[in-house]
Design a protein around this motif. Structure first.
Motif, PDB file in Angstrom:
ATOM      1  N   ALA A   1      -0.567  -0.531   3.579  1.00  0.00           N
ATOM      2  CA  ALA A   1      -1.569  -2.026   3.409  1.00  0.00           C
ATOM      3  C   ALA A   1       0.249  -2.085   2.020  1.00  0.00           C
ATOM      4  O   ALA A   1       0.490  -3.980   1.295  1.00  0.00           O
ATOM      5  CB  ALA A   1      -2.630  -1.871   1.599  1.00  0.00           C
ATOM      6  N   ASP A   2       0.580  -1.028   1.307  1.00  0.00           N
ATOM      7  CA  ASP A   2       2.196  -2.188   0.475  1.00  0.00           C
ATOM      8  C   ASP A   2       2.998  -0.416   0.943  1.00  0.00           C
ATOM      9  O   ASP A   2       2.139   0.916   0.956  1.00  0.00           O
ATOM     10  CB  ASP A   2       1.273  -1.876  -0.634  1.00  0.00           C
ATOM     11  CG  ASP A   2       2.912  -2.410  -1.902  1.00  0.00           C
ATOM     12  OD1 ASP A   2       3.249  -2.827  -1.512  1.00  0.00           O
ATOM     13  OD2 ASP A   2       2.411  -2.643  -3.478  1.00  0.00           O
TER      14      ASP A   2
ATOM     15  N   ASP B   1      -4.160   1.170   4.041  1.00  0.00           N
ATOM     16  CA  ASP B   1      -5.187  -0.187   3.802  1.00  0.00           C
ATOM     17  C   ASP B   1      -5.984   0.814   3.243  1.00  0.00           C
ATOM     18  O   ASP B   1      -6.695   0.332   2.270  1.00  0.00           O
ATOM     19  CB  ASP B   1      -5.476  -0.649   5.055  1.00  0.00           C
ATOM     20  CG  ASP B   1      -5.352  -0.732   6.835  1.00  0.00           C
ATOM     21  OD1 ASP B   1      -5.362   0.560   6.629  1.00  0.00           O
ATOM     22  OD2 ASP B   1      -4.882  -1.815   7.210  1.00  0.00           O
TER      23      ASP B   1
ATOM     24  N   TYR C   1      -5.620   1.697  -0.061  1.00  0.00           N
ATOM     25  CA  TYR C   1      -5.124   0.201  -1.225  1.00  0.00           C
ATOM     26  C   TYR C   1      -6.396   0.596  -2.287  1.00  0.00           C
ATOM     27  O   TYR C   1      -6.276  -0.002  -2.868  1.00  0.00           O
ATOM     28  CB  TYR C   1      -4.747  -0.444  -0.513  1.00  0.00           C
ATOM     29  CG  TYR C   1      -4.084  -1.117  -1.453  1.00  0.00           C
ATOM     30  CD1 TYR C   1      -2.525  -0.830  -1.604  1.00  0.00           C
ATOM     31  CD2 TYR C   1      -4.348  -2.646  -1.979  1.00  0.00           C
ATOM     32  CE1 TYR C   1      -1.924  -1.152  -2.427  1.00  0.00           C
ATOM     33  CE2 TYR C   1      -3.071  -2.921  -2.859  1.00  0.00           C
ATOM     34  CZ  TYR C   1      -1.876  -2.269  -2.954  1.00  0.00           C
ATOM     35  OH  TYR C   1      -1.226  -3.089  -3.329  1.00  0.00           O
TER      36      TYR C   1
ATOM     37  N   LYS D   1      -5.838  -1.160  -6.727  1.00  0.00           N
ATOM     38  CA  LYS D   1      -6.073  -2.426  -6.749  1.00  0.00           C
ATOM     39  C   LYS D   1      -5.994  -2.828  -8.257  1.00  0.00           C
ATOM     40  O   LYS D   1      -6.704  -2.599  -8.878  1.00  0.00           O
ATOM     41  CB  LYS D   1      -7.465  -2.674  -5.920  1.00  0.00           C
ATOM     42  CG  LYS D   1      -8.526  -3.794  -5.294  1.00  0.00           C
ATOM     43  CD  LYS D   1      -6.982  -4.204  -4.370  1.00  0.00           C
ATOM     44  CE  LYS D   1      -8.158  -5.548  -3.037  1.00  0.00           C
ATOM     45  NZ  LYS D   1      -7.029  -5.757  -2.006  1.00  0.00           N
TER      46      LYS D   1
END
Length: 99
Positions: free
Chosen positions: A55-56, A69, A72, A76
């Protein structure tokens, strides 16, 4: 813009402590814990593995740092800052809210 920020010193610490080479990857993940992290009952864990569905991610000193993900949710609305503590013997994780 990445929400994961790893200092050069922290990347070197991981390389030395985990015997990593350029091109290796570290996954940050949420794990159950009695200690306090960003969320009660959870803390941040690490594993040396390749990304599957990141996700990052960010690369520092040849090491890829990422969060999948499905984990994640832990970050958030926050940024993760990874650095070494003053004596250089351990890592510290700080979280700041995204404005």
């Amino acid at each position: 813009m990445s929400t994961i920020h790893v200092s050069d010193q922290a990347a070197r610490w991981y390389k030395e402590e985990l015997n990593l080479n350029e091109g290796d990857s570290i996954r940050f993940f949420a794990r159950y814990s009695s200690g306090g992290g960003l969320h009660p009952g959870f803390s941040l864990g690490i594993a040396v593995e390749k990304p599957r569905h990141p996700a990052d991610q960010t690369e520092v000193s040849g090491i890829q740092f990422f969060m999948e993900d499905h984990d994640y949710w832990y970050l958030k609305g926050h940024q993760l800052h990874v650095d070494v503590v003053e004596d250089g013997r351990d890592i510290e994780y700080r979280y700041t809210e995204v404005q």
